[in-house]
Write an enzyme that holds these catalytic residues in place. Sequence first.
Site, PDB file in Angstrom:
ATOM      1  N   CYS A   1      49.612  39.361  32.705  1.00  0.00           N
ATOM      2  CA  CYS A   1      50.476  40.250  33.671  1.00  0.00           C
ATOM      3  C   CYS A   1      49.758  40.644  34.835  1.00  0.00           C
ATOM      4  O   CYS A   1      49.436  39.830  35.569  1.00  0.00           O
ATOM      5  CB  CYS A   1      51.297  41.288  32.842  1.00  0.00           C
ATOM      6  SG  CYS A   1      52.675  41.950  33.818  1.00  0.00           S
TER       7      CYS A   1
ATOM      8  N   ARG B   1      57.888  43.758  34.354  1.00  0.00           N
ATOM      9  CA  ARG B   1      57.602  43.650  35.694  1.00  0.00           C
ATOM     10  C   ARG B   1      56.489  42.757  36.191  1.00  0.00           C
ATOM     11  O   ARG B   1      55.837  42.642  36.596  1.00  0.00           O
ATOM     12  CB  ARG B   1      57.117  44.961  36.642  1.00  0.00           C
ATOM     13  CG  ARG B   1      58.124  46.144  36.369  1.00  0.00           C
ATOM     14  CD  ARG B   1      57.750  47.521  37.169  1.00  0.00           C
ATOM     15  NE  ARG B   1      56.423  48.069  36.666  1.00  0.00           N
ATOM     16  CZ  ARG B   1      55.427  48.102  37.487  1.00  0.00           C
ATOM     17  NH1 ARG B   1      55.195  47.492  38.707  1.00  0.00           N
ATOM     18  NH2 ARG B   1      54.301  48.349  36.838  1.00  0.00           N
TER      19      ARG B   1
ATOM     20  N   HIS C   1      53.230  39.950  27.940  1.00  0.00           N
ATOM     21  CA  HIS C   1      52.162  40.757  27.029  1.00  0.00           C
ATOM     22  C   HIS C   1      51.814  40.453  25.637  1.00  0.00           C
ATOM     23  O   HIS C   1      52.618  41.014  24.839  1.00  0.00           O
ATOM     24  CB  HIS C   1      52.731  42.075  27.276  1.00  0.00           C
ATOM     25  CG  HIS C   1      52.527  42.731  28.552  1.00  0.00           C
ATOM     26  ND1 HIS C   1      51.586  43.498  29.214  1.00  0.00           N
ATOM     27  CD2 HIS C   1      53.200  42.545  29.710  1.00  0.00           C
ATOM     28  CE1 HIS C   1      51.342  43.947  30.299  1.00  0.00           C
ATOM     29  NE2 HIS C   1      52.996  43.333  30.601  1.00  0.00           N
TER      30      HIS C   1
ATOM     31  N   GLU D   1      49.681  41.120  23.661  1.00  0.00           N
ATOM     32  CA  GLU D   1      48.989  42.328  22.853  1.00  0.00           C
ATOM     33  C   GLU D   1      50.096  43.372  22.526  1.00  0.00           C
ATOM     34  O   GLU D   1      49.724  44.268  21.867  1.00  0.00           O
ATOM     35  CB  GLU D   1      48.094  42.887  24.249  1.00  0.00           C
ATOM     36  CG  GLU D   1      48.678  43.839  25.023  1.00  0.00           C
ATOM     37  CD  GLU D   1      49.195  43.126  26.453  1.00  0.00           C
ATOM     38  OE1 GLU D   1      49.052  41.611  26.220  1.00  0.00           O
ATOM     39  OE2 GLU D   1      49.368  43.418  27.401  1.00  0.00           O
TER      40      GLU D   1
HETATM   41  N1  GLN Z   1      53.941  44.539  38.367  1.00  0.00           N
HETATM   42  C1  GLN Z   1      52.547  44.768  38.175  1.00  0.00           C
HETATM   43  C2  GLN Z   1      51.731  44.420  39.386  1.00  0.00           C
HETATM   44  O1  GLN Z   1      52.169  44.020  40.272  1.00  0.00           O
HETATM   45  C3  GLN Z   1      52.369  44.286  36.919  1.00  0.00           C
HETATM   46  C4  GLN Z   1      52.907  44.808  35.784  1.00  0.00           C
HETATM   47  C5  GLN Z   1      52.195  44.530  34.589  1.00  0.00           C
HETATM   48  O2  GLN Z   1      51.180  44.355  34.282  1.00  0.00           O
HETATM   49  N2  GLN Z   1      53.091  44.569  33.295  1.00  0.00           N
HETATM   50  O3  GLN Z   1      50.686  44.784  39.170  1.00  0.00           O
END
Ligand code: GLN
Length: 194
Positions: free
Chosen positions: A79, A136, A172, A174
């Site tokens: 992410c 996100r 994710h 994890e």
């Molecule tokens: N939207 C976050 C970013 O731009 C990442 C979100 C996440 O790691 N769950 O850093």
Amino acid sequence: MPKIGVLAVQGDFLEHRQALERIGVDVSEVRLPAQLDGLDGLIIPGGESTTIVQLLDIYGFRDILKEKASNGLAIWGTCAGMIVIANKLTDKRPDPIKLMDIEVSRNAFGRQVDSFEQDLDVTGMEGDPFHAVFIRAPVVTHMGKDVEAIAKLTDGRPVAVQQGHLLATSFHPELTEDTRFHEYFVRIATRGSD
Ligand code: GLN
């Protein structure tokens, strides 16, 4: 057994640590560049990519991470971690560390669908589809010729990509009980340390 570090400057590093411990891996938390010495692999967790990059620069990680990655340190970004290791972003901020030949769009699913879950077929992964949790999440908008998409959304957009010893996932692993991605990364790190 390889030594794996989890970057622990911000984000959900604890969950990665616990997932690695569940599969019996020797894991350490990395807060300073010197703690990269002797590692075979490094996980850069989810969190807030602008904050993570800012802290990496403050602690002087940028050049040493590039050097270690080109010398074979296996790196997995989840992410926000995917955003951190990308060569290029469609967004103005942050200035990524540029380890992997991918272009990434942050918050690619917008405000309305900012979190969702989807079962993914992953190339080379045995058993049931992998239940992926997206929060996100970023998505890969372009990949270089040495990068392979190992999982895609049903609409075809890549969400797990690999370039040799570098791995990036939009989601994710994890946050679930399924440790197959952690096992996969440990295999990549083991190969690199041969
Ligand atoms: N939207 C976050 C970013 O731009 C990442 C979100 C996440 O790691 N769950 O850093």
